[in-house]
Every structure is written in structure tokens, then in C-alpha cells.
Design a protein around this motif. Structure first.
Motif, PDB file in Angstrom:
ATOM      1  N   LEU A  56       0.826  -1.210   0.000  1.00  0.00           N
ATOM      2  CA  LEU A  56       0.000   0.000   0.000  1.00  0.00           C
ATOM      3  C   LEU A  56       0.860   1.260   0.000  1.00  0.00           C
ATOM      4  CD1 LEU A  56      -2.852  -0.982   2.474  1.00  0.00           C
ATOM      5  CD2 LEU A  56      -3.082  -0.495   0.044  1.00  0.00           C
ATOM      6  N   ASN A  57       1.953   1.244   0.749  1.00  0.00           N
ATOM      7  CA  ASN A  57       2.845   2.401   0.774  1.00  0.00           C
ATOM      8  C   ASN A  57       3.501   2.634  -0.582  1.00  0.00           C
ATOM      9  OD1 ASN A  57       2.273   3.085   3.399  1.00  0.00           O
ATOM     10  ND2 ASN A  57       4.024   1.992   4.251  1.00  0.00           N
ATOM     11  N   GLU A  58       3.853   1.555  -1.283  1.00  0.00           N
ATOM     12  CA  GLU A  58       4.411   1.697  -2.633  1.00  0.00           C
ATOM     13  C   GLU A  58       3.369   2.309  -3.570  1.00  0.00           C
ATOM     14  OE1 GLU A  58       5.722  -2.205  -3.705  1.00  0.00           O
ATOM     15  OE2 GLU A  58       7.420  -2.164  -2.309  1.00  0.00           O
ATOM     16  N   LEU A  59       2.127   1.874  -3.434  1.00  0.00           N
ATOM     17  CA  LEU A  59       1.051   2.439  -4.247  1.00  0.00           C
ATOM     18  C   LEU A  59       0.842   3.919  -3.926  1.00  0.00           C
ATOM     19  CD1 LEU A  59      -1.336   2.108  -6.233  1.00  0.00           C
ATOM     20  CD2 LEU A  59      -2.727   1.469  -4.258  1.00  0.00           C
ATOM     21  N   LEU A  60       0.821   4.264  -2.652  1.00  0.00           N
ATOM     22  CA  LEU A  60       0.653   5.666  -2.254  1.00  0.00           C
ATOM     23  C   LEU A  60       1.801   6.532  -2.765  1.00  0.00           C
ATOM     24  CD1 LEU A  60      -0.662   5.206   1.393  1.00  0.00           C
ATOM     25  CD2 LEU A  60      -1.953   6.043  -0.573  1.00  0.00           C
ATOM     26  N   THR A  61       3.015   6.011  -2.716  1.00  0.00           N
ATOM     27  CA  THR A  61       4.171   6.745  -3.226  1.00  0.00           C
ATOM     28  C   THR A  61       4.042   6.980  -4.726  1.00  0.00           C
ATOM     29  OG1 THR A  61       5.576   5.839  -1.490  1.00  0.00           O
ATOM     30  CG2 THR A  61       6.687   6.708  -3.446  1.00  0.00           C
ATOM     31  N   SER A  62       3.625   5.954  -5.449  1.00  0.00           N
ATOM     32  CA  SER A  62       3.444   6.084  -6.888  1.00  0.00           C
ATOM     33  C   SER A  62       2.365   7.105  -7.221  1.00  0.00           C
ATOM     34  CB  SER A  62       3.078   4.721  -7.477  1.00  0.00           C
ATOM     35  OG  SER A  62       2.788   4.819  -8.830  1.00  0.00           O
ATOM     36  N   VAL A  63       1.262   7.050  -6.519  1.00  0.00           N
ATOM     37  CA  VAL A  63       0.181   8.013  -6.751  1.00  0.00           C
ATOM     38  C   VAL A  63       0.661   9.421  -6.429  1.00  0.00           C
ATOM     39  CG1 VAL A  63      -2.101   8.756  -5.923  1.00  0.00           C
ATOM     40  CG2 VAL A  63      -1.691   6.352  -6.433  1.00  0.00           C
ATOM     41  N   ARG A  64       1.372   9.588  -5.311  1.00  0.00           N
ATOM     42  CA  ARG A  64       1.877  10.903  -4.924  1.00  0.00           C
ATOM     43  C   ARG A  64       2.831  11.444  -5.991  1.00  0.00           C
ATOM     44  NH1 ARG A  64       3.507   9.711  -0.106  1.00  0.00           N
ATOM     45  NH2 ARG A  64       5.652   9.301  -0.670  1.00  0.00           N
ATOM     46  N   GLN A  65       3.694  10.590  -6.529  1.00  0.00           N
ATOM     47  CA  GLN A  65       4.643  11.034  -7.555  1.00  0.00           C
ATOM     48  C   GLN A  65       3.930  11.432  -8.838  1.00  0.00           C
ATOM     49  OE1 GLN A  65       7.330   7.725  -7.811  1.00  0.00           O
ATOM     50  NE2 GLN A  65       8.595   8.458  -6.125  1.00  0.00           N
ATOM     51  N   ASN A  66       2.774  10.838  -9.111  1.00  0.00           N
ATOM     52  CA  ASN A  66       2.008  11.202 -10.303  1.00  0.00           C
ATOM     53  C   ASN A  66       1.126  12.418 -10.061  1.00  0.00           C
ATOM     54  OD1 ASN A  66       2.955   9.191 -12.069  1.00  0.00           O
ATOM     55  ND2 ASN A  66       1.632   7.692 -11.102  1.00  0.00           N
ATOM     56  N   VAL A  67       0.670  12.608  -8.854  1.00  0.00           N
ATOM     57  CA  VAL A  67      -0.232  13.713  -8.547  1.00  0.00           C
ATOM     58  C   VAL A  67       0.527  15.029  -8.413  1.00  0.00           C
ATOM     59  CG1 VAL A  67      -1.746  14.626  -6.729  1.00  0.00           C
ATOM     60  CG2 VAL A  67      -2.058  12.308  -7.555  1.00  0.00           C
ATOM     61  N   ASN A  68       1.707  15.021  -7.834  1.00  0.00           N
ATOM     62  CA  ASN A  68       2.450  16.267  -7.604  1.00  0.00           C
ATOM     63  C   ASN A  68       2.703  17.056  -8.890  1.00  0.00           C
ATOM     64  OD1 ASN A  68       2.477  15.992  -4.848  1.00  0.00           O
ATOM     65  ND2 ASN A  68       4.506  15.074  -4.779  1.00  0.00           N
ATOM     66  N   PRO A  69       3.191  16.448  -9.977  1.00  0.00           N
ATOM     67  CA  PRO A  69       3.363  17.229 -11.213  1.00  0.00           C
ATOM     68  C   PRO A  69       2.035  17.751 -11.763  1.00  0.00           C
ATOM     69  CG  PRO A  69       4.611  15.198 -11.345  1.00  0.00           C
ATOM     70  CD  PRO A  69       3.772  15.112 -10.113  1.00  0.00           C
ATOM     71  N   GLN A  70       0.980  16.973 -11.618  1.00  0.00           N
ATOM     72  CA  GLN A  70      -0.326  17.433 -12.090  1.00  0.00           C
ATOM     73  C   GLN A  70      -0.797  18.636 -11.282  1.00  0.00           C
ATOM     74  OE1 GLN A  70      -2.967  14.074 -11.966  1.00  0.00           O
ATOM     75  NE2 GLN A  70      -1.863  12.965 -13.547  1.00  0.00           N
ATOM     76  N   GLN A  71      -0.594  18.601  -9.981  1.00  0.00           N
ATOM     77  CA  GLN A  71      -0.986  19.739  -9.150  1.00  0.00           C
ATOM     78  C   GLN A  71      -0.171  20.980  -9.487  1.00  0.00           C
ATOM     79  OE1 GLN A  71      -0.539  18.091  -5.216  1.00  0.00           O
ATOM     80  NE2 GLN A  71      -2.705  17.575  -5.075  1.00  0.00           N
ATOM     81  N   ARG A  72       1.127  20.806  -9.756  1.00  0.00           N
ATOM     82  CA  ARG A  72       1.954  21.955 -10.155  1.00  0.00           C
ATOM     83  C   ARG A  72       1.473  22.516 -11.492  1.00  0.00           C
ATOM     84  NH1 ARG A  72       6.138  18.909  -7.982  1.00  0.00           N
ATOM     85  NH2 ARG A  72       6.722  18.082 -10.002  1.00  0.00           N
TER      86      ARG A  72
END
Length: 126
Positions: A57-73
């Protein structure tokens, strides 16, 4: 005989409940989180049997966070661009415009004819 069945049933029920307790704690922790909270899950030392699940689950959350951060920027940058353009459109009255917009420049300025558009200085630059 029936009391033995009841006793065995209760022992099995207690055993299953104790075995599922770490999953219930994990479920409670996940349910209590905000949908925007993508930080890794923390487990205590007693939850050894769910460690691989939490790691996945932590690996999944990390992957989602890495994909969401550029989109938010990107969204923040685009929102800034839209705010800047809309503020520029309201900055000058139409009578103060130096020259009409070319169709191409008009599209670039979202059709705003009152904006001090840098692209409007000459039709060649649009």
C-alpha cells in the motif's frame, strides 16, 4: 456434547477475531485518513502479519503521490496564467487599446480586446 460444540465455536470465534485484529486496525487507519493524505501508512511492531500488505500500500501511495504532484503543479501554473490573463483583461478600457487584435492574437488572449497583450504589439509577433 452440545456444550462442547458451543465451547469450540466460541474458541474459533475468538481466534478468528484475534487473527483479524491487525487488519481491522489497518482498515480503521485507512478509513480515518483524508483522501488527499498520500503519506505512507505506519504500523507498529505488533502488526508483523500485515507488514507486506502495508508495504505494498505504501508503494502504491508513493506512486500516486509522484504522479499527482506534477499534475498539481501544472494546474497551479495554469490557474496562475488564467488569473493573470483575466486581470489583464480588466486592467485597461477598450478605448485605450493601441491597435486591434489579429485573429491569431485574439485567440491567444482569449478574445480579450481590452487587454494589454504583449503579443499584440505587432501582427508579426502574434
Amino acid at each position: 456434547m452440545s456444550s462442547l460444540i458451543v465451547l469450540i465455536t466460541m474458541l474459533v470465534w475468538v481466534g478468528i477475531r484475534a487473527g483479524l485484529a491487525p487488519l481491522n486496525r489497518l482498515r480503521s487507519e485507512i478509513q480515518g485518513r483524508s483522501p488527499l493524505n498520500l503519506t505512507p501508512l505506519q504500523i507498529d511492531a505488533r502488526q508483523q502479519n500485515v507488514r507486506s500488505l502495508v508495504r505494498t500500500l505504501n508503494e502504491l501511495l508513493t506512486s500516486v503521490r509522484q504522479n499527482v504532484n506534477p499534475q498539481q503543479r501544472f494546474i497551479a501554473d495554469e490557474a496562475h496564467q488564467l488569473r493573470t490573463r483575466s486581470q489583464a483583461c480588466g486592467a485597461r478600457p477598450k478605448s485605450h487599446c493601441a491597435s486591434p487584435l489579429t485573429p491569431r492574437c485574439s485567440l491567444a488572449c482569449n478574445g480579450c480586446t481590452a487587454a494589454p497583450c504583449a503579443r499584440r504589439t505587432s501582427s508579426a509577433s502574434c
